[in-house]
Write a protein that holds these residues in place. Structure first.
Motif: not given
Length: 199
Positions: A139-168
Motif C-alpha cells: 500500500y503506497i499512499g503517504d499514509q505515514f507522512a507527517k509533513n508535506l516535505s515527506e510526500l513521496k507519491l503525492n505532491n503539495e500542489a495536488d494535496v492543496r487542490a483536494g487530490k490524494y493518490r494511493v497505489k496498491i
C-alpha cells in the motif's frame, strides 16, 4: 455446482477442481472424458488453449464423479489474469475498497485522514493474504507522512487542490495446475525412479 461452490467458497477461490467443482448429483458427462490419466495430453491441450471443460475424475473417497475442470477466462495471455479466480480477486478488491475511499470524500485532505484510509483498507487486504488470495500487497499512499516535505507519491500542489493518490500493488496467487511427483526407490546398488504423472 457453480452456485453452491460460489456460496461456500471465498470470492477468489476457483470453482473448478475436485474440491469446489464436483457435481455430486450427476452420473456422467456427455462429451469425451478427458479426466482419465491416459487422456491427460488432450486435457492439457485444452488447458493450453484456455478451454474449461467437465471431466470424470476419481475423488479421494474412491468414487468417480463429474468435475468442472480448469478456471480460465477468455484472455489468451500467460499472465495471472487468464485465471477466473484472479479476475474475481481484483473485482473483490475494487468492490470492497471503493466504499472505503468514497466514505472519505469531503473529509480533510490531511495526514490523519490518509492514515485512517490506510487502516480501513488493510482491514480488507490483510485477510486476503491470510486466506491465500494474495501472496502479499504493498500500500503506497503517504499514509505515514507527517509533513508535506515527506510526500513521496503525492505532491503539495495536488494535496492543496483536494487530490490524494494511493497505489496498491498486489502479488496474486494462481491456482495449482500441475503436480509432478517423483518416487525414488533406494536400492543397494542403484535407485529406481517412479513418477506419478498428472497427479
Amino acid at each position: 455446482v457453480m452456485a453452491i461452490s460460489a456460496s461456500l467458497a471465498n470470492p477468489w477461490d476457483s470453482l473448478a477442481g475436485v474440491k469446489n467443482g464436483t457435481v455430486m448429483d450427476a452420473t456422467s458427462i456427455v462429451s469425451r472424458n478427458y479426466g482419465s490419466d491416459s487422456n491427460y495430453p488432450y486435457l492439457d491441450q485444452l488447458a493450453q488453449a484456455g478451454i474449461n471443460t467437465s471431466v470424470m475424475k476419481k475423488l479421494t473417497s474412491g468414487i468417480t464423479a463429474p468435475v468442472q475442470w480448469h478456471n480460465f477466462t477468455l484472455l489468451k495471455d500467460s499472465s495471472s489474469l487468464r485465471f477466473l479466480s484472479n479476475i474475481k480477486t481484483i473485482l473483490f478488491i475494487k468492490k470492497n475498497l471503493k466504499p472505503i475511499f468514497d466514505s472519505y470524500l469531503e473529509e480533510p485532505n490531511s495526514f490523519p485522514t490518509w492514515r485512517s484510509i490506510y487502516y480501513d483498507a488493510i482491514e480488507v487486504l490483510n485477510p486476503m493474504v491470510e486466506k491465500q488470495a494474495l501472496f502479499k500487497y504493498e500500500y503506497i499512499g503517504d499514509q505515514f507522512a507527517k509533513n508535506l516535505s515527506e510526500l513521496k507519491l503525492n505532491n503539495e500542489a495536488d494535496v492543496r487542490a483536494g487530490k490524494y493518490r494511493v497505489k496498491i500493488k498486489i502479488w496474486d496467487i494462481v491456482k495449482l495446475q500441475l503436480i509432478e511427483v517423483d518416487i525414488i526407490i533406494e536400492r543397494a546398488s542403484k535407485s529406481v525412479s517412479v513418477s506419478i504423472q498428472n497427479a
